[in-house]
Design an enzyme around this catalytic site. Sequence first.
Site, PDB file in Angstrom:
ATOM      1  N   THR A  59       0.305  -0.828   0.197  1.00 53.00           N
ATOM      2  CA  THR A  59      -0.073   0.073   0.403  1.00 53.00           C
ATOM      3  C   THR A  59       1.436   1.404   0.156  1.00 53.00           C
ATOM      4  O   THR A  59       1.554   1.354   0.884  1.00 53.00           O
ATOM      5  CB  THR A  59      -1.274   0.200   1.480  1.00 53.00           C
TER       6      THR A  59
ATOM      7  N   GLU B 184     -13.583   1.138   4.163  1.00 54.80           N
ATOM      8  CA  GLU B 184     -11.832   2.509   2.882  1.00 54.80           C
ATOM      9  C   GLU B 184     -13.021   2.499   1.934  1.00 54.80           C
ATOM     10  O   GLU B 184     -13.802   1.722   0.853  1.00 54.80           O
ATOM     11  CB  GLU B 184     -10.540   1.667   3.341  1.00 54.80           C
ATOM     12  N   ILE B 185     -12.854   3.834   1.088  1.00 50.88           N
ATOM     13  CA  ILE B 185     -13.090   4.679   0.453  1.00 50.88           C
ATOM     14  C   ILE B 185     -11.753   4.026  -0.383  1.00 50.88           C
ATOM     15  O   ILE B 185     -11.143   5.072  -0.562  1.00 50.88           O
ATOM     16  CB  ILE B 185     -13.782   5.289   0.524  1.00 50.88           C
TER      17      ILE B 185
ATOM     18  N   VAL C  53     -10.637   1.383  -3.075  1.00 46.64           N
ATOM     19  CA  VAL C  53     -10.366  -0.302  -3.032  1.00 46.64           C
ATOM     20  C   VAL C  53      -8.918  -0.623  -3.589  1.00 46.64           C
ATOM     21  O   VAL C  53      -7.659  -1.288  -3.368  1.00 46.64           O
ATOM     22  CB  VAL C  53     -10.926  -1.474  -3.401  1.00 46.64           C
TER      23      VAL C  53
ATOM     24  N   SER D 169      -4.771  -2.569   0.348  1.00 46.74           N
ATOM     25  CA  SER D 169      -4.745  -2.094   2.141  1.00 46.74           C
ATOM     26  C   SER D 169      -5.892  -2.701   2.907  1.00 46.74           C
ATOM     27  O   SER D 169      -5.615  -2.722   4.165  1.00 46.74           O
ATOM     28  CB  SER D 169      -5.250  -0.737   1.731  1.00 46.74           C
TER      29      SER D 169
ATOM     30  N   ASP E 195      -9.558   7.034   1.008  1.00 52.28           N
ATOM     31  CA  ASP E 195      -8.446   7.178  -0.145  1.00 52.28           C
ATOM     32  C   ASP E 195      -9.213   6.735  -1.072  1.00 52.28           C
ATOM     33  O   ASP E 195      -9.219   6.210  -1.665  1.00 52.28           O
ATOM     34  CB  ASP E 195      -7.853   6.071   0.427  1.00 52.28           C
TER      35      ASP E 195
ATOM     36  N   HIS F 278     -10.424  11.946  -4.076  1.00 57.82           N
ATOM     37  CA  HIS F 278      -9.500  12.716  -3.881  1.00 57.82           C
ATOM     38  C   HIS F 278     -10.189  14.139  -4.528  1.00 57.82           C
ATOM     39  O   HIS F 278      -9.701  14.974  -4.972  1.00 57.82           O
ATOM     40  CB  HIS F 278      -7.792  12.986  -4.149  1.00 57.82           C
TER      41      HIS F 278
ATOM     42  N   GLU G 125      -7.402  10.571   3.630  1.00 58.08           N
ATOM     43  CA  GLU G 125      -6.171  10.910   3.078  1.00 58.08           C
ATOM     44  C   GLU G 125      -5.577  12.140   1.913  1.00 58.08           C
ATOM     45  O   GLU G 125      -6.984  13.063   0.995  1.00 58.08           O
ATOM     46  CB  GLU G 125      -5.607   9.777   2.606  1.00 58.08           C
ATOM     47  N   ASP G 126      -4.785  12.276   1.720  1.00 58.94           N
ATOM     48  CA  ASP G 126      -4.462  13.645   0.120  1.00 58.94           C
ATOM     49  C   ASP G 126      -4.852  14.650   0.233  1.00 58.94           C
ATOM     50  O   ASP G 126      -5.703  15.277  -0.509  1.00 58.94           O
ATOM     51  CB  ASP G 126      -4.613  12.515  -0.224  1.00 58.94           C
TER      52      ASP G 126
END
Length: 207
Positions: free
Chosen positions: A11, A45-46, A48, A53, A112, A115, A140-141
């Site tokens: 990851t 977790e958004i 894949v 991950s 994730d 974005h 994230e990001d």
Amino acid sequence: MKRLGELGYATDKGDAFHRFAGETFLDVYERYFAPWRDRPVTLLEIGVHQGESLRMWRDFFPLGRIFGLDVDPACKAHEGDRIGIEIGSQDDPEVLERLVRRTGPLTAVIDDGSHVNTLTLASLRMLFPHVAPGGLYAIEDLHCSYEDLSPVVAGWPGMQHNRPLDYRNDRRLLDAAFLEMIHELDHGRGQVRSVQFWSKMCVLAKA
């Protein structure tokens, strides 16, 4: 037991691009998640991608249920041992409602995904109420929210329908939108216990 960074999954959360002040995203998550390691957590977790991950979270939380959300139907192939996959856009209310019926209260959500700021804010608005008391919601990001991703998004699987960014090239408007979202979630409800910012990353704690 191995730390997150020692599990060996490919990851990008532990690479140089996600390193700041000597720490990676995985180091940050280790701080938050280590006390939950032996609990029956439910983590979503958004985003894949190749499923690395999700397999990392599955092995880090031996009693956990892990779920992934992605627009790419091919990601369904990563469903398996304690890993469930839902296909759809992160801003689609019907998709998210179907997902939370399947998951129940969420211990942690990690965005994730696209974005794209409009989609990120939509997911936060719809999913944060389903985070369990004391749970976490990580985005994230965040630096991507201040960039024009239109040319990139156009080439991502399933994202051709994405509408133009609402706040691109205007940091103050995006900051205001995010703060307004926090106020909306918390005002009169007491849902937000804390908001912590790391480099390229934000973690909201549920009251």
